[in-house]
Write a protein that holds these residues in place. Structure first.
Motif, PDB file in Angstrom:
ATOM      1  N   ILE A  69     -10.988  11.125 -10.939  1.00 12.77           N
ATOM      2  CA  ILE A  69     -11.654  11.778  -9.816  1.00 12.77           C
ATOM      3  C   ILE A  69     -11.500  10.987  -8.528  1.00 12.77           C
ATOM      4  CG2 ILE A  69     -13.887  12.546  -8.903  1.00 12.77           C
ATOM      5  CD1 ILE A  69     -12.837  14.290 -11.094  1.00 12.77           C
ATOM      6  N   LYS A  70     -11.724   9.679  -8.584  1.00 15.60           N
ATOM      7  CA  LYS A  70     -11.731   8.870  -7.368  1.00 15.60           C
ATOM      8  C   LYS A  70     -10.394   8.195  -7.093  1.00 15.60           C
ATOM      9  CE  LYS A  70     -16.693   8.179  -7.093  1.00 15.60           C
ATOM     10  NZ  LYS A  70     -17.798   7.204  -6.953  1.00 15.60           N
ATOM     11  N   PHE A 118      -9.648   4.614  -2.032  1.00 17.00           N
ATOM     12  CA  PHE A 118      -8.517   3.720  -1.768  1.00 17.00           C
ATOM     13  C   PHE A 118      -8.790   2.703  -0.673  1.00 17.00           C
ATOM     14  CE2 PHE A 118      -6.551   7.603  -3.509  1.00 17.00           C
ATOM     15  CZ  PHE A 118      -5.930   7.044  -4.613  1.00 17.00           C
ATOM     16  N   GLY A 119      -9.868   2.877   0.075  1.00 18.91           N
ATOM     17  CA  GLY A 119     -10.195   1.925   1.124  1.00 18.91           C
ATOM     18  C   GLY A 119      -9.112   1.843   2.186  1.00 18.91           C
ATOM     19  N   ARG A 145     -12.687  10.742   2.889  1.00 16.28           N
ATOM     20  CA  ARG A 145     -13.053  10.476   1.502  1.00 16.28           C
ATOM     21  C   ARG A 145     -12.091   9.470   0.890  1.00 16.28           C
ATOM     22  NH1 ARG A 145     -13.833  15.007  -3.196  1.00 16.28           N
ATOM     23  NH2 ARG A 145     -15.573  15.555  -1.820  1.00 16.28           N
ATOM     24  N   CYS A 146     -10.785   9.661   1.122  1.00 18.04           N
ATOM     25  CA  CYS A 146      -9.811   8.779   0.486  1.00 18.04           C
ATOM     26  C   CYS A 146      -9.818   7.377   1.074  1.00 18.04           C
ATOM     27  CB  CYS A 146      -8.425   9.403   0.565  1.00 18.04           C
ATOM     28  SG  CYS A 146      -8.282  10.833  -0.542  1.00 18.04           S
ATOM     29  N   ARG A 147     -10.430   7.210   2.253  1.00 16.87           N
ATOM     30  CA  ARG A 147     -10.577   5.877   2.830  1.00 16.87           C
ATOM     31  C   ARG A 147     -11.847   5.175   2.364  1.00 16.87           C
ATOM     32  NH1 ARG A 147      -8.717   8.437   7.722  1.00 16.87           N
ATOM     33  NH2 ARG A 147      -6.571   7.790   8.183  1.00 16.87           N
ATOM     34  N   ASN A 196       0.809  -1.226   0.000  1.00 18.48           N
ATOM     35  CA  ASN A 196       0.000   0.000   0.000  1.00 18.48           C
ATOM     36  C   ASN A 196       0.841   1.274   0.000  1.00 18.48           C
ATOM     37  OD1 ASN A 196       1.017  -0.014   2.603  1.00 18.48           O
ATOM     38  ND2 ASN A 196      -0.965   0.162   3.622  1.00 18.48           N
ATOM     39  N   TYR A 197       2.169   1.123  -0.081  1.00 16.75           N
ATOM     40  CA  TYR A 197       3.085   2.265  -0.134  1.00 16.75           C
ATOM     41  C   TYR A 197       3.086   3.094   1.150  1.00 16.75           C
ATOM     42  CZ  TYR A 197       3.809   0.964  -4.908  1.00 16.75           C
ATOM     43  OH  TYR A 197       4.141   0.247  -6.026  1.00 16.75           O
TER      44      TYR A 197
END
Length: 275
Positions: free
Chosen positions: A241-242, A184-185, A177-179, A108-109
């Protein structure tokens, strides 16, 4: 958005492709004197692979996924605007030491930060200098904050590369949002910032997104002129966008950086607190 830049044939089998700038603009020549180009030697020439930024006279920050198997003869170029043109501002260095963060996770970096020690100190000029960066305990940019980045990465998903340094202005997105699962979960961690261009909804046109892409990895994300993140990774395509760009939060690593560089914090780093 961007995929991480990898270095070397072996790395290509292990790591997805890298980062670059979509929808940005050419930077004023040498207006970002801290920018570094990490290059692989090819015959009599060299090829840009990743970005980086100088933080001390012998130290450059980049991303682990840029050099996952070691330096392997790569060079670091400071003072460049054009990658191909002869510029008397350029200074080229061998990599004396490479320090990849010991807890980098290739899945996942997470902890995607590395320190390069140059073979000698650089000569400080108008075209070559250091970047200030946020230290632990300082205020991070909030949601919607305007941030900027720069690099020599791809300008589209076909891999077109610019010859001169490009820059882009973006906005910080919320960690929540990014989770989200459609972003990106669980791969998005507390050590990451996500950002892309601020734009009005529906924000789905090809020219409404500014993003990093293949070749920008390791470069800086700046807020008010201070580095707050390191270009890391994102989606398999740039400008989605996502799948905004993901950046390693540099303030989470200042103690490790101080230990590696063997310098007292106040001697090399500027602490920046937002008003």
């Amino acid at each position: 958005m961007m995929t991480p830049l990898v270095a070397g044939m072996f790395a290509l089998a292990l790591v997805a492709p890298g980062e670059g700038i979509i929808g940005g603009r050419e930077a004023a020549p040498h207006s970002r004197p801290y920018m570094a180009s990490i290059q692989a030697v090819e015959g009599d020439g060299a090829k840009h692979e990743c970005g980086g930024f100088a933080v001390a006279e012998r130290w450059v920050v980049t991303a682990v996924h840029c050099l996952p198997t070691g330096a392997n003869g790569r060079k670091v170029v400071l003072g460049a605007h054009s990658l191909t043109q002869a510029e008397d501002t350029k200074q080229t260095f061998d990599i004396l030491e490479l320090h990849n963060h010991p807890h980098f996770d290739p899945d996942n970096y997470n902890n995607d930060i590395a320190l390069i020690k140059l073979d000698r100190p650089f000569n400080a000029t108008e075209a070559v200098g250091t970047a200030a960066f946020l230290r632990a305990g300082a205020t991070e940019p909030g949601v919607g904050a305007e941030v900027e980045t720069a690099g020599w990465g791809s300008t589209d998903n076909l891999g077109s590369r610019p010859d001169t340094l490009k820059e882009a202005v973006m906005g910080v997105l919320s960690s929540a949002r990014c989770r989200r699962s459609d972003y990106f979960g669980r791969k998005f961690t507390d050590n990451m910032i996500c950002a892309h261009k601020l734009c009005s909804e529906p924000c789905d046109g090809p020219h409404k997104i500014e993003d990093t892409c293949d070749g920008d990895s390791g470069g800086p994300l700046l807020y008010n002129g201070v580095v707050v993140g390191i270009t890391s990774n994102g989606g398999k395509k740039c400008g989605q966008i996502k799948k905004p760009g993901i950046y390693t939060t540099i303030s989470h690593y200042t103690q490790w950086m101080d230990q590696v560089m063997g310098l007292q914090p106040a001697s090399v780093i500027i602490t920046h607190h937002n008003p």
